[in-house]
Every structure is written in C-alpha cells, then in structure tokens.
Design a protein around this motif. Structure first.
Motif, PDB file in Angstrom:
ATOM      1  N   PHE A   1       0.917  -1.166  -0.162  1.00  0.00           N
ATOM      2  CA  PHE A   1      -0.087  -0.059   0.001  1.00  0.00           C
ATOM      3  C   PHE A   1       0.812   1.338   0.020  1.00  0.00           C
ATOM      4  CE2 PHE A   1      -2.850  -3.165   2.063  1.00  0.00           C
ATOM      5  CZ  PHE A   1      -4.180  -3.030   1.048  1.00  0.00           C
ATOM      6  N   SER A   2       2.004   1.001  -0.504  1.00  0.00           N
ATOM      7  CA  SER A   2       2.951   2.356  -0.575  1.00  0.00           C
ATOM      8  C   SER A   2       2.534   3.399  -1.468  1.00  0.00           C
ATOM      9  CB  SER A   2       4.406   2.044  -1.203  1.00  0.00           C
ATOM     10  OG  SER A   2       4.072   1.485  -2.467  1.00  0.00           O
ATOM     11  N   PRO A   3       2.672   4.714  -1.086  1.00  0.00           N
ATOM     12  CA  PRO A   3       2.024   5.641  -1.946  1.00  0.00           C
ATOM     13  C   PRO A   3       2.622   5.916  -3.180  1.00  0.00           C
ATOM     14  CG  PRO A   3       3.184   6.689  -0.233  1.00  0.00           C
ATOM     15  CD  PRO A   3       3.188   5.146   0.140  1.00  0.00           C
ATOM     16  N   VAL A   4       2.216   6.490  -4.160  1.00  0.00           N
ATOM     17  CA  VAL A   4       2.508   6.830  -5.565  1.00  0.00           C
ATOM     18  C   VAL A   4       3.274   8.331  -5.246  1.00  0.00           C
ATOM     19  CG1 VAL A   4       2.268   7.219  -8.143  1.00  0.00           C
ATOM     20  CG2 VAL A   4       1.007   5.558  -6.601  1.00  0.00           C
ATOM     21  N   GLU A   5       4.557   8.480  -5.299  1.00  0.00           N
ATOM     22  CA  GLU A   5       5.322   9.396  -5.104  1.00  0.00           C
ATOM     23  C   GLU A   5       6.038  10.119  -6.322  1.00  0.00           C
ATOM     24  OE1 GLU A   5       7.481   8.878  -1.586  1.00  0.00           O
ATOM     25  OE2 GLU A   5       5.912   9.374  -0.106  1.00  0.00           O
ATOM     26  N   GLN A   6       6.154  11.420  -6.421  1.00  0.00           N
ATOM     27  CA  GLN A   6       7.026  12.075  -7.547  1.00  0.00           C
ATOM     28  C   GLN A   6       8.181  12.875  -6.573  1.00  0.00           C
ATOM     29  OE1 GLN A   6       4.138  13.934 -10.108  1.00  0.00           O
ATOM     30  NE2 GLN A   6       5.240  12.691 -11.603  1.00  0.00           N
ATOM     31  N   ASN A   7       9.318  12.660  -7.187  1.00  0.00           N
ATOM     32  CA  ASN A   7      10.417  13.645  -6.619  1.00  0.00           C
ATOM     33  C   ASN A   7      10.238  14.814  -7.387  1.00  0.00           C
ATOM     34  OD1 ASN A   7      13.233  14.832  -6.889  1.00  0.00           O
ATOM     35  ND2 ASN A   7      13.678  12.971  -5.479  1.00  0.00           N
ATOM     36  N   SER A   8      10.069  16.030  -6.489  1.00  0.00           N
ATOM     37  CA  SER A   8       9.775  17.228  -7.259  1.00  0.00           C
ATOM     38  C   SER A   8      10.971  17.833  -7.950  1.00  0.00           C
ATOM     39  CB  SER A   8       9.500  18.413  -5.917  1.00  0.00           C
ATOM     40  OG  SER A   8       8.390  18.208  -5.263  1.00  0.00           O
ATOM     41  N   ARG A   9      12.274  17.736  -7.705  1.00  0.00           N
ATOM     42  CA  ARG A   9      13.410  17.899  -8.470  1.00  0.00           C
ATOM     43  C   ARG A   9      13.564  17.329  -9.626  1.00  0.00           C
ATOM     44  NH1 ARG A   9      18.494  18.088  -3.676  1.00  0.00           N
ATOM     45  NH2 ARG A   9      17.664  19.633  -2.442  1.00  0.00           N
ATOM     46  N   LYS A  10      12.979  15.958  -9.677  1.00  0.00           N
ATOM     47  CA  LYS A  10      13.032  15.345 -10.941  1.00  0.00           C
ATOM     48  C   LYS A  10      11.911  15.853 -12.054  1.00  0.00           C
ATOM     49  CE  LYS A  10      15.366  11.048  -9.506  1.00  0.00           C
ATOM     50  NZ  LYS A  10      14.902   9.631  -8.942  1.00  0.00           N
ATOM     51  N   ILE A  11      11.014  16.305 -11.449  1.00  0.00           N
ATOM     52  CA  ILE A  11       9.910  16.845 -12.405  1.00  0.00           C
ATOM     53  C   ILE A  11       9.971  18.505 -12.499  1.00  0.00           C
ATOM     54  CG2 ILE A  11       8.354  14.894 -12.109  1.00  0.00           C
ATOM     55  CD1 ILE A  11       6.749  16.680 -10.179  1.00  0.00           C
ATOM     56  N   GLY A  12      11.011  19.038 -12.047  1.00  0.00           N
ATOM     57  CA  GLY A  12      11.455  20.487 -12.259  1.00  0.00           C
ATOM     58  C   GLY A  12      10.424  21.407 -11.470  1.00  0.00           C
ATOM     59  N   ILE A  13      10.182  21.074 -10.502  1.00  0.00           N
ATOM     60  CA  ILE A  13       9.369  22.116  -9.626  1.00  0.00           C
ATOM     61  C   ILE A  13      10.020  22.387  -8.267  1.00  0.00           C
ATOM     62  CG2 ILE A  13       7.348  20.976 -10.599  1.00  0.00           C
ATOM     63  CD1 ILE A  13       6.415  19.689  -8.013  1.00  0.00           C
ATOM     64  N   VAL A  14       9.325  23.284  -7.483  1.00  0.00           N
ATOM     65  CA  VAL A  14       9.807  23.510  -6.210  1.00  0.00           C
ATOM     66  C   VAL A  14       8.704  23.660  -5.283  1.00  0.00           C
ATOM     67  CG1 VAL A  14      10.841  25.749  -5.004  1.00  0.00           C
ATOM     68  CG2 VAL A  14      11.488  25.183  -7.215  1.00  0.00           C
ATOM     69  N   GLU A  15       9.038  23.166  -4.081  1.00  0.00           N
ATOM     70  CA  GLU A  15       8.057  23.075  -3.002  1.00  0.00           C
ATOM     71  C   GLU A  15       8.420  23.952  -1.975  1.00  0.00           C
ATOM     72  OE1 GLU A  15       6.969  19.122  -1.595  1.00  0.00           O
ATOM     73  OE2 GLU A  15       7.301  18.271  -3.734  1.00  0.00           O
ATOM     74  N   LYS A  16       7.598  24.556  -1.281  1.00  0.00           N
ATOM     75  CA  LYS A  16       8.157  25.572  -0.121  1.00  0.00           C
ATOM     76  C   LYS A  16       7.085  25.550   0.913  1.00  0.00           C
ATOM     77  CE  LYS A  16       9.506  30.323   1.030  1.00  0.00           C
ATOM     78  NZ  LYS A  16       9.462  31.873   0.814  1.00  0.00           N
ATOM     79  N   ILE A  17       7.499  25.362   2.147  1.00  0.00           N
ATOM     80  CA  ILE A  17       6.474  25.192   3.173  1.00  0.00           C
ATOM     81  C   ILE A  17       7.119  26.120   4.449  1.00  0.00           C
ATOM     82  CG2 ILE A  17       5.723  23.891   5.087  1.00  0.00           C
ATOM     83  CD1 ILE A  17       6.377  21.417   3.663  1.00  0.00           C
ATOM     84  N   THR A  18       6.135  27.135   4.747  1.00  0.00           N
ATOM     85  CA  THR A  18       6.425  28.330   5.774  1.00  0.00           C
ATOM     86  C   THR A  18       5.432  28.114   6.872  1.00  0.00           C
ATOM     87  OG1 THR A  18       6.876  29.769   3.773  1.00  0.00           O
ATOM     88  CG2 THR A  18       6.643  30.549   6.056  1.00  0.00           C
ATOM     89  N   HIS A  19       6.131  27.935   8.128  1.00  0.00           N
ATOM     90  CA  HIS A  19       5.316  27.567   9.358  1.00  0.00           C
ATOM     91  C   HIS A  19       4.798  28.814   9.988  1.00  0.00           C
ATOM     92  CE1 HIS A  19       5.673  23.134   8.669  1.00  0.00           C
ATOM     93  NE2 HIS A  19       6.924  23.424   8.577  1.00  0.00           N
ATOM     94  N   TYR A  20       3.762  28.942  10.667  1.00  0.00           N
ATOM     95  CA  TYR A  20       3.390  30.190  11.366  1.00  0.00           C
ATOM     96  C   TYR A  20       2.812  29.594  12.720  1.00  0.00           C
ATOM     97  CZ  TYR A  20       3.348  32.669   7.072  1.00  0.00           C
ATOM     98  OH  TYR A  20       3.691  33.394   5.753  1.00  0.00           O
ATOM     99  N   LYS A  21       3.058  30.511  13.560  1.00  0.00           N
ATOM    100  CA  LYS A  21       2.346  30.388  15.055  1.00  0.00           C
ATOM    101  C   LYS A  21       1.506  31.587  15.470  1.00  0.00           C
ATOM    102  CE  LYS A  21       5.858  33.637  17.044  1.00  0.00           C
ATOM    103  NZ  LYS A  21       6.935  33.652  18.133  1.00  0.00           N
ATOM    104  N   GLY A  22       0.511  31.122  16.075  1.00  0.00           N
ATOM    105  CA  GLY A  22      -0.463  32.405  16.525  1.00  0.00           C
ATOM    106  C   GLY A  22      -1.844  31.839  16.538  1.00  0.00           C
TER     107      GLY A  22
END
Length: 365
Positions: free
Chosen positions: A110-131
């Motif tokens: 039941f492993s997920p179907v995953e893609q490596n973002s670098r290999k498909i030429g995209i950028v992921e950015k995560i910004t965490h907030y508090k409050g």
C-alpha cells in the motif's frame, strides 16, 4: 517520507526479533538497543504524520517488542553474559516476526505513489506560522508551536521549458487551494505537483489553531483530526455533510487570515482563483460574492464529475489503503491529479479570457 519511516520501523522490528535465534554465548547483545530505538522512531512517526493504520500498528508492535526485551536491555546495560534466549522468548519472537513481516509486506503493497519534485522540475516551499485567529499569525521559529503551515508549489524557473516560463509569468493570479480536512494539503500533493509541473504556481494551507476547532474535542489536534473526520464521514456521511454551514464559518476565518498573507507575498494588485473541495465550497462562493474585486473565479473540485474521491484528495496515490476501503485502487498513472489539473487549466483559461474581454470593454468605453 512517511512511507520510508514506516518501512524503517518494520525492518528494525524484524531485525530485533530475528536476532534472538542467533545469540549464543556472547558477552553482550548490542542489537537489543534496537527495541527502544524503534519505539522512539514509531512515536516520532505519529507526531510527524498523525495517526493511521500503519503508524499505530508500528507503535503497538514496537511497544510489545520493547516490553518483551526489557530484561535483555537490563542485561545489556549491566554488561551481563548472555548464554541463550529461552524457548518462551523464541516463541514470542516468532509471533512478532510474523506480525512484523505481514506489516512490512502491507506497507510496501500500500505504498504511496510519489514523485520527486526535483526530478519533475518543480519547487515546494513550506512556511510555518504560530499564533491564532484571535491574535494573528506570524512566522514561527524552530521551537515554536506551529498552528498554520503555508505550502507553495511552482515551476523551477531554472529548469522550466520556455512554455512553462510563459505560463508562470502570464498567470497573474494567486491560485489558492482550500483542501477538505479529510485530506489536508498532504493528500492533494500529487495534484499540486501536477499543476506546478505545468508551470502553474499554487498555494495551500493547513490550520491547527486552538480557536479554530472543527471537532470541539481532543481530536482537533494535528495527529488525530484527519483520522477522526474520515471515520465520522464513513460512519454517517449524511450527518457529516449536513454540517456544511459550520464548515463554511471555519473556512471563512481561514480566508480572512490567509489571503492578506498571500497578497503581501505575491502582490496587492493580483486577483484570486479559489479552489475548494466540499467542506470549503460554501465559504469560497460566499467570499467571492462579498469580494468580487478580489476573486477572479471559483473552482469547486467536488463538482468535477469524474473526481470520485471528493473530500479525500488524491488518496489513490497518497493513501492506497483508505482508497481501497472506499472502493478504489492504487493508481500509479495519477489519473485523478491529471484530471484535476486539466480542469484547473480550463478554469485558468476561462478566467484569463474573461479578464481580457473586460479590459477590451473598458477600452471601448
């Protein structure tokens, strides 16, 4: 990353139990330290990814193995001689080996179907907030309690084709996905990646502020909320769907916080394309009606006819076990993400066409 953590837990459990049959007349049994180490990793898995079938199974097996090896751990700490393990210990080891082997097989199956973002030429950015919604949100430090996470997916301009560069530059919109809480952003990731690979920048956010409750119980915590909502929806779908107005109130709170942040990041002059999935549908429509100057369009994923896993995201890729329980199978071809991306592109073209016509009408006047 979640899958690899689960894989590590079950492999370590397998090694920990298997060692019992090979320890004979040794001064120390160093592999016994894998028992507490595996238990700690299993706990971290839950805090990192939440509670589901595999994280709970890993935690329980790790706990049982830890307890059954407690005496062996004590002997190791005291540097006592190990002759051999008892027959009872070996029987228990066989039992836990079998469970670990089944769990390991199920995790791989039941492993997920995953893609490596670098290999498909995209950028992921995560910004965490508090409050909170009451006091406002600000970027969180490394040791702050994170109550909101903003995800941004877009093309890697350095690696993008010329067509993708044109698409990204001419977008002129802030595209915001508001996921259903039965999926959160994690389970829409294949769709977000597919859009980013086509040169389209899209944002999404998950909120876990104390003054934005959805379940009004301990289940509002990050590690439990999705699981409880999935169970509630499965057990009594009619009652779950009857609360759409309440869901709308909560999502409206999120819009009031999130949209100013996005406009500050991407430009005050840019309009919004709101994308929603079931729980956010009413809020998206209401916000668009109240703010026509801000919203260029609304795309409701739940209205797409061939989108069968409404409210859960792309679980045929991200959570094949849940997909199976709902009557769907693991899909390595990423049919659903491609479908949703196609409909989003159609919506984008329509919005851009309407904007162009509006500008032409203004010029004529």
């Amino acid at each position: 990353m979640k899958f690899y953590g689960e894989l590590l837990v079950f492999v370590l459990l397998f090694i920990t139990n298997l060692r019992v049959f090979f320890v004979h007349h040794v001064r120390r049994d160093p592999l016994v330290v894998l028992a507490p180490f595996t238990f700690i990793i299993a706990i971290f898995q839950i805090f990192a990814w939440g509670i589901d079938a595999f994280t709970v199974l890993g935690l329980f097996i790790a706990l049982f193995v830890l307890l059954s090896n407690f005496h062996a751990i004590f002997r190791y700490i005291e540097r006592l001689y190990v002759d051999h393990y008892s027959a009872l210990m070996k029987v228990w080891a066989v039992f836990t080996l079998m469970i670990s082997a089944v769990a390991l097989t199920a995790t791989v199956y039941f492993s997920p179907v995953e893609q490596n973002s670098r290999k498909i030429g995209i950028v992921e950015k995560i910004t965490h907030y508090k409050g909170s919604f009451r006091s406002g949100f600000e970027e969180a430090g490394p040791f702050s309690k994170k109550t909101m996470s903003l995800y941004e997916y877009g093309p890697n301009v350095l690696n993008a084709s010329e067509t993708d560069k044109v698409t990204a530059e001419s977008q002129n919109l802030i595209i915001l996905l508001t996921p259903d809480k039965r999926g959160d952003t994690e389970h829409y990731k294949p769709y977000l990646q597919e859009l980013a690979a086509r040169g389209i920048t899209i944002c999404s956010a998950d909120f876990f502020a104390e003054d934005g409750p959805w379940l009004h119980s301990f289940a509002d915590h990050r590690i439990l909320r999705r699981l409880v909502m999935v169970i509630q929806s499965s057990l009594n779908r009619q009652a779950f769907e009857a609360q759409k107005e309440y869901y709308s109130y909560n999502v409206s709170q999120e819009y009031e916080v999130l949209i100013p942040i996005l406009k500050a990041r991407y430009g005050e002059d840019k309009k919004l394309l709101l994308i929603s999935d079931f729980m956010a549908d009413i809020a998206a429509d209401d916000f668009a009606k109240k703010n026509p100057e801000l919203v260029a369009g609304v795309l409701k994923l739940s209205s797409i006819q061939d989108y069968k896993t409404t409210g859960y995201g792309c679980i045929e890729q991200t959570d094949p076990l849940l997909a199976l329980s709902l009557g769907f199978s693991r899909d390595a071809s990423r049919t659903t993400p491609k479908l949703l991306a196609d409909k989003t592109e159609e919506m984008l073209k329509q919005v851009q066409h309407d904007n162009a016509e509006g500008e032409t009408d203004n010029d004529i006047e």
